[in-house]
Write an enzyme that holds these catalytic residues in place. Structure first.
Site, short mmCIF file in Angstrom:
data_model
loop_
_atom_site.label_atom_id
_atom_site.label_comp_id
_atom_site.label_asym_id
_atom_site.label_seq_id
_atom_site.Cartn_x
_atom_site.Cartn_y
_atom_site.Cartn_z
N MET A 79 -3.97 -55.44 -47.28
CA MET A 79 -3.37 -56.34 -46.31
C MET A 79 -4.29 -56.55 -45.10
O MET A 79 -5.28 -55.85 -44.91
CB MET A 79 -2.03 -55.79 -45.85
CG MET A 79 -0.98 -55.73 -46.95
SD MET A 79 0.59 -55.00 -46.41
CE MET A 79 1.17 -56.27 -45.26
N HIS A 80 -3.93 -57.52 -44.27
CA HIS A 80 -4.47 -57.74 -42.92
C HIS A 80 -5.89 -58.31 -42.86
O HIS A 80 -6.34 -58.69 -41.79
CB HIS A 80 -4.47 -56.44 -42.10
CG HIS A 80 -3.20 -55.67 -42.16
ND1 HIS A 80 -1.98 -56.20 -41.81
CD2 HIS A 80 -2.95 -54.38 -42.54
CE1 HIS A 80 -1.03 -55.27 -41.95
NE2 HIS A 80 -1.59 -54.17 -42.40
N ASP A 236 -0.28 -54.77 -50.83
CA ASP A 236 -0.41 -53.64 -51.75
C ASP A 236 0.77 -52.68 -51.72
O ASP A 236 1.23 -52.21 -52.77
CB ASP A 236 -1.72 -52.89 -51.49
CG ASP A 236 -1.96 -52.55 -50.03
OD1 ASP A 236 -1.08 -52.80 -49.18
OD2 ASP A 236 -3.05 -52.03 -49.72
#
Length: 484
Positions: A79-80, A236
């Site tokens: 992520m991110h 995830d």
């Protein structure tokens, strides 16, 4: 047959799932992370595509008959991360990853520019999130920022390569700080605070919905049929939750991957940013979750293996031989090799061995590393409890779930039951394959069942009591070193 693709930080993992819910085969390809400056963490998206192709080739060779029957593909991913694209969808710079800490100053700027950030996004501004990264680029690489036509998360860049569509899902988008998490839609207010607009964002679909179809030329090259559906997919951790059937309020798990995550499902948006707890959308409609995150977990063990020149199996075998006595000579270890999120929100938090003596042999230091990660998870559990969430049982997923010794240590440190499920090391790849199944018409109750329990680690009261004073010293050590 359904294919799950999990774009991790250290590896791309692929998993084939049949209609009976059984894992047919898995394959992976390693990835490297670049650290060109202190606090920086980057990857070239081209490396993701190369690794995906390598894993496809391996899985196709090992399971040719099953591979040819793939009907849908699901995506899971780190992520991110910020993938910046120009007008021709060209990648403008290396992707800035979730564990990059350069944008700490921009976090304060975002909090000031968006007073309703916490209420809308449900989270503190942290350097790991996507929005501060774009503010950093705007300030330090203005020529790049001026060319940004689209911003994609890592798995969504992979989707663009697979089907040509720019799409994300609420679970992954919630980690950008641009999503109205309660409404599961982009927030124009938060985007404007970063000098961006909705036009630069991918469209959103739910994780279990279809987002596109595999490119015909790619389907032919990979030996697949026409009309292979691409599911919305998930971040995830939300994908890992789908993989172990954590879909009802109160269900939870610990993920021991590069990072360490404690994840609990909610039936409503329940933010509590004051405790550095994340509140995100789950990978199913009308589901949310709370999450604590430590930035270095199984990666601490990999780092220590490289440091002492031994593999994980050797180190864990040494621990098993020294189990009863090793704690008495073990130093303390702060697992902050990349700073920390929950509960400290401190990109400058250092990794530390403390209390080394002549008795601190390799087994003692191995114990300290695994214990330090367990204590970091205990801090995360304390933050969730402060946010009103209580759990007595958690599943364990990710690569770290392969170690019974580590699983028992976590049970003892947290004083909760730890369950290990069949295929739990598959993590997000299994969840991604299940989301593909749902996008192809599967029923949630059938698809999202709990895998068989292969181990049940109950906390040992005596070991918990021995660990409690060490946990107190662990917490005190951080406060003394970092002035908190």
């Amino acid at each position: 047959m359904f294919l799950g693709i999990d774009l991790g930080t250290s590896e791309v993992k692929l998993l084939l799932l049949d209609k009976g819910g059984s894992v047919v085969g898995q394959a992976g390809a390693a990835l490297d992370v670049q650290h060109p400056q202190p606090l920086w963490s980057e990857q070239d998206p081209a490396a993701w595509w190369h690794a995906t192709g390598a894993a496809v080739a391996t899985l196709r060779e090992r399971h040719a008959e099953a591979w040819a029957q793939v009907r849908a593909i699901g995506l899971s991913g780190q992520m991110h991360g910020a993938v910046l694209l120009g007008a021709q969808d060209e990648v403008l710079r290396p992707a800035i990853l979730w564990n990059d800490g350069r944008s700490h100053a921009e976090c304060a700027e975002l909090e000031a520019a968006a007073p309703r950030l916490h209420a809308i996004a449900g989270n503190l501004a942290m350097p790991g999130f996507t929005a501060p990264k774009l503010l950093w680029v705007k300030k330090h690489e203005p020529e790049v920022f001026a060319r940004v036509k689209s911003v994609l998360l890592p798995k969504d860049w992979l989707r663009l390569a697979l089907c040509g569509d720019k799409v994300s899902d609420p679970s992954d988008a919630a980690g950008t700080l641009w999503l109205d998490v309660a409404r599961r839609d982009w927030s124009d207010e938060l985007l404007a605070a970063c000098g961006l607009s909705r036009a630069q964002m991918p469209r959103l679909v739910e994780s279990n919905a279809a987002s596109g179809v595999l490119k015909p030329e790619l389907a032919r090259a990979w030996g697949l049929g026409p009309e292979v559906v691409i599911a919305g997919g998930a971040g995830d951790n939300a994908a890992s939750a789908i993989g172990i059937g954590a879909v009802k309020p109160g269900d939870g798990f610990i993920s021991l991957g590069t990072s360490g995550v404690l994840f609990v499902v909610n039936d409503r948006f329940s933010p509590n940013p004051a405790s550095a707890v994340h509140a995100f959308c789950h990978a199913l409609p009308q589901r949310w979750h709370q999450m604590s995150v430590m930035l270095s977990a199984a990666s601490c063990l990999r780092w220590f293996c490289q440091l002492v020149g031994a593999d994980e199996a050797t180190l864990l075998a040494e621990l098993a031989q020294n189990d009863s006595a090793v704690i008495e000579r073990a130093p303390l270890f702060l697992p902050y090799l990349a700073g920390e999120r929950t509960p400290h929100n401190d990109p400058f938090a250092p990794g530390v061995f403390f209390g080394l003596t002549h008795a601190s042999d390799r087994a003692a230091c191995t114990h300290a590393v695994l214990e330090g990660v367990a204590f970091g998870l205990a801090d995360g559990l304390a933050a969730l409890r402060a946010a009103g969430t209580e759990v007595r049982q958690l599943s364990l997923v990710g690569g770290g779930s392969r170690s019974p010794w580590w699983a028992q240590l976590i049970a003892d440190a947290l004083d909760v039951d730890i369950l290990v499920h069949a295929g739990s090391e598959a993590g997000g790849a299994l969840g991604a394959a299940r989301l593909a199944w749902l996008a192809a018409g599967g029923d949630i109750s059938a698809v999202c069942s709990r895998p068989a329990i292969t181990a049940h680690h109950r906390p040992d009261p005596k070991r918990h009591a021995r660990l409690a004073p060490r946990l107190a010293r662990f917490r005190d050590l951080y406060r003394r070193l970092c002035g908190a």
